[in-house]
Design a protein around this motif. Structure first.
Motif, PDB file in Angstrom:
ATOM      1  N   SER A  80      44.490  36.444  45.459  1.00  0.00           N
ATOM      2  CA  SER A  80      44.052  37.393  44.438  1.00  0.00           C
ATOM      3  C   SER A  80      42.953  38.296  44.974  1.00  0.00           C
ATOM      4  O   SER A  80      42.870  39.458  44.616  1.00  0.00           O
ATOM      5  N   VAL A 113      46.129  44.544  34.598  1.00  0.00           N
ATOM      6  CA  VAL A 113      46.747  43.260  34.256  1.00  0.00           C
ATOM      7  C   VAL A 113      45.680  42.253  33.833  1.00  0.00           C
ATOM      8  O   VAL A 113      45.810  41.571  32.820  1.00  0.00           O
ATOM      9  N   ASP A 114      44.603  42.185  34.600  1.00  0.00           N
ATOM     10  CA  ASP A 114      43.562  41.183  34.323  1.00  0.00           C
ATOM     11  C   ASP A 114      42.797  41.457  33.033  1.00  0.00           C
ATOM     12  O   ASP A 114      42.345  40.526  32.373  1.00  0.00           O
ATOM     13  N   VAL A 149      45.861  45.738  39.215  1.00  0.00           N
ATOM     14  CA  VAL A 149      45.268  44.413  39.038  1.00  0.00           C
ATOM     15  C   VAL A 149      44.226  44.448  37.929  1.00  0.00           C
ATOM     16  O   VAL A 149      44.176  43.554  37.083  1.00  0.00           O
ATOM     17  N   LEU A 167      53.916  41.673  41.402  1.00  0.00           N
ATOM     18  CA  LEU A 167      52.910  42.337  42.229  1.00  0.00           C
ATOM     19  C   LEU A 167      52.814  41.697  43.607  1.00  0.00           C
ATOM     20  O   LEU A 167      52.684  42.393  44.613  1.00  0.00           O
ATOM     21  N   GLU A 168      52.908  40.379  43.670  1.00  0.00           N
ATOM     22  CA  GLU A 168      52.867  39.685  44.963  1.00  0.00           C
ATOM     23  C   GLU A 168      54.045  40.088  45.843  1.00  0.00           C
ATOM     24  O   GLU A 168      53.901  40.261  47.050  1.00  0.00           O
ATOM     25  N   ARG A 177      51.012  37.884  31.960  1.00  0.00           N
ATOM     26  CA  ARG A 177      50.362  38.089  33.263  1.00  0.00           C
ATOM     27  C   ARG A 177      51.097  37.435  34.425  1.00  0.00           C
ATOM     28  O   ARG A 177      51.194  38.020  35.494  1.00  0.00           O
ATOM     29  N   ARG A 228      52.084  39.331  37.804  1.00  0.00           N
ATOM     30  CA  ARG A 228      51.456  38.967  39.073  1.00  0.00           C
ATOM     31  C   ARG A 228      52.490  38.577  40.113  1.00  0.00           C
ATOM     32  O   ARG A 228      52.329  38.880  41.297  1.00  0.00           O
ATOM     33  N   GLN A 229      53.547  37.883  39.697  1.00  0.00           N
ATOM     34  CA  GLN A 229      54.598  37.506  40.642  1.00  0.00           C
ATOM     35  C   GLN A 229      55.259  38.753  41.215  1.00  0.00           C
ATOM     36  O   GLN A 229      55.483  38.863  42.414  1.00  0.00           O
TER      37      GLN A 229
END
Length: 90
Positions: free
Chosen positions: A8, A32-33, A29, A48-49, A41, A45-46
């Motif tokens: 992160s 999202v956060d 980020v 985004l990774e 989320r 995030r997945q």
């Protein structure tokens, strides 16, 4: 022994060497956060990774970095529209 930074942290820092991509990652980020409900989320995030991994691979060559500048600008434009529902400011 030194420990590797958390994933992160790497995402938040951007660090692709392509300004448009680094800016996009920081904004995405932060959105999202701070704005996305917790239930949504993990999926974001997945995704985004996966994007981050692909961009890091592309950024490993000069030709890839050139292409990333345009790709990240387009990704940011698309995210600006899709993430507006969460009230994120770009």
């Amino acid at each position: 022994a030194a420990t590797a930074p958390a994933a992160s942290t790497a995402v938040a820092a951007g660090d692709f060497g392509v300004a448009a991509c680094d800016d996009y990652m920081r904004k995405y980020v932060a959105c999202v956060d701070s704005k996305v409900p917790e239930a949504g989320r993990a999926m974001m995030r997945q995704s985004l990774e996966q994007t981050k991994a692909a961009w890091k691979q592309a950024a490993s060559t000069p030709q890839g970095r050139d292409g990333l500048a345009m790709a990240c600008t387009q990704a940011e434009a698309a995210a600006k529209q899709s993430m507006a529902a969460y009230g994120c400011a770009w």
